[in-house]
Design an enzyme around this catalytic site. Structure first.
Site, PDB file in Angstrom:
ATOM      1  N   GLY A 104      46.952  45.359  45.126  1.00  0.00           N
ATOM      2  CA  GLY A 104      47.156  46.584  44.571  1.00  0.00           C
ATOM      3  C   GLY A 104      45.813  47.399  43.904  1.00  0.00           C
ATOM      4  N   GLY A 152      49.229  42.739  46.302  1.00  0.00           N
ATOM      5  CA  GLY A 152      50.025  43.844  47.077  1.00  0.00           C
ATOM      6  C   GLY A 152      50.277  43.494  48.521  1.00  0.00           C
ATOM      7  N   GLU A 175      46.234  35.774  40.219  1.00  0.00           N
ATOM      8  CA  GLU A 175      46.282  36.565  38.936  1.00  0.00           C
ATOM      9  C   GLU A 175      46.159  35.931  37.608  1.00  0.00           C
ATOM     10  OE1 GLU A 175      48.560  38.317  42.371  1.00  0.00           O
ATOM     11  OE2 GLU A 175      48.433  36.401  41.827  1.00  0.00           O
ATOM     12  N   ASP A 183      52.738  38.415  41.022  1.00  0.00           N
ATOM     13  CA  ASP A 183      54.217  39.121  41.115  1.00  0.00           C
ATOM     14  C   ASP A 183      54.401  39.667  42.616  1.00  0.00           C
ATOM     15  OD1 ASP A 183      51.982  40.899  41.778  1.00  0.00           O
ATOM     16  OD2 ASP A 183      52.683  42.451  40.796  1.00  0.00           O
TER      17      ASP A 183
END
Length: 393
Positions: A104, A152, A175, A183
């Site tokens: 993302g 993402g 992450e 996520d």
């Protein structure tokens, strides 16, 4: 007097700096949210070919990174296709030979978060709603994950019916190294990879490549990249594709993909240690397991973990342990709370600075040790948001 003048001079400069930062975020927000710009229109291409929908991520220079504008184009089109009784399948791919989707637009999100811009809330919320749409989609969904697939990009693929990796596929959830957590539904799919593999991948950010992405269970199939165009055409030619028809076509191409050696899973020799040493209810327990094992491999993993955000590691471990028994929707609601807490804390901003902005690879985590991350702080990360801010699926 001179000191007072210096202080007086500092205030306008500080105000100017804050003003410029806000202006920068406004411009970034406009780029990400403006729906009618012709250059923006091309960032994602949405086509209906007979009874099939094709989504093409078209930001090759940005490694097809996902931004809010793209999400806001993909989501309504997927809903429209799903509600069309004539539609039979959706396929997603990326432009270029480097990436399916490298993640993302995290830099834009952190810049927005610094000044309280709503983009920081909207991006995560709308991305997770799209992840849920993919995970609950009524049509067969085929993701051709050729090239880098992280963050993402994982969310755009891993919850779908079919995920086709190639020898160019590079999967990772790195992450914890930027003060975030895995996520886009990581709390759901990572614990379901079997054993403690998902926890290992989430905590260390270990990179899987090529056939190993399938062997780990992240991809459902492997097809060499020079056959993808023919695979896509074969899928688009299916008259009324049922999941079994689609699977059969992909399987045929997989069997033809013999140019790429089919070696043993890269982590095969370490799986027993992963399942034993990463089997802990706390990060302290995992660290102790690795220290007591003392093998070269265990020492290497310990060194990697010591570079990660202590807060992120504790949050991530709890996220995955809780995710084992949660639905995808429950995981995404949990993860949205975590995303907003990351924006209220410090490590996410520091991690992005060190890895993506200044690129000095030297983040200063706060707290800097596992001992400094209290149970109360971890509980705060998982605590409910005000009702009007919660993710609703």
């Amino acid at each position: 007097m001179a000191e007072k003048k210096k202080e007086a001079d500092k205030k306008p400069r500080a105000m100017l700096s804050r003003g410029l930062r806000r202006l920068n975020v406004v411009f970034m927000h406009m780029r990400m949210a403006a729906p009618f710009s012709s250059s923006v229109e091309d960032e994602v291409i949405l086509q209906k070919i007979d009874t099939k929908g094709v989504i093409t991520l078209n930001r090759p220079k940005a490694l097809n990174a996902l931004n809010l504008t793209m999400i806001r184009k993909i989501m309504p089109k997927m809903t429209e296709w799903e509600n069309d009784p004539k539609m039979t399948m959706v396929l997603i791919k990326g432009v270029g030979d480097k990436a399916f989707c490298a993640g993302g637009d995290i830099r834009a999100v952190t810049e927005a978060g610094k000044v309280g811009d709503k983009l920081a809330q909207d991006f995560f919320k709308e991305e997770y709603i799209l992840n849920n749409k993919i995970g609950t989609y009524h049509l067969p969904y085929v993701a051709l994950i050729d090239g880098i697939t992280m963050g993402g990009g994982v969310g755009l693929s891993v919850h779908g019916t079919f995920r086709v990796a190639t020898e160019k596929t590079l999967f990772a959830m790195p992450e914890t190294g930027i003060g975030l957590f895995p996520d886009v539904g990581g709390g759901y799919f990572l614990p379901r990879l079997g054993g403690k593999l998902g926890i290992y991948l989430a905590l260390t950010g270990f990179r899987l490549k090529g056939r190993d992405v399938q062997k780990a269970g992240v991809a459902t199939h492997f097809v060499q990249s020079n056959k993808l165009a023919n695979l896509e055409q074969s899928l688009l030619k299916l008259e009324n594709p049922m999941p079994q028809n689609i699977a059969s076509v992909i399987q045929d191409f997989q069997q033809q993909s013999t140019d790429i050696p089919d070696n043993e899973f890269i982590l095969a020799q370490h799986i027993d240690k992963i399942n034993t040493l990463f089997n802990g209810a706390t990060m302290e327990e995992i660290f102790k397991n690795l220290e007591e094992d003392g093998s070269e491999w265990a020492s290497q993993q310990l060194a990697i973990l010591k570079k990660m955000s202590p807060t992120s590691m504790k949050v991530t471990l709890r996220q995955l342990l809780e995710g084992e028994s949660k639905s995808l929707q429950e995981c995404l609601i949990m993860e949205y709370r975590l995303s907003q807490r990351c924006l209220e804390d410090k490590d996410f901003f520091e991690g992005v600075r060190a890895v993506l902005v200044d690129k000095d690879q030297n983040p200063k985590w706060k707290p800097s040790s596992l001992a400094g991350v209290t149970p109360q702080k971890v509980d705060w990360y998982f605590s409910p948001l005000p009702s009007e801010r919660e993710l609703v699926l």
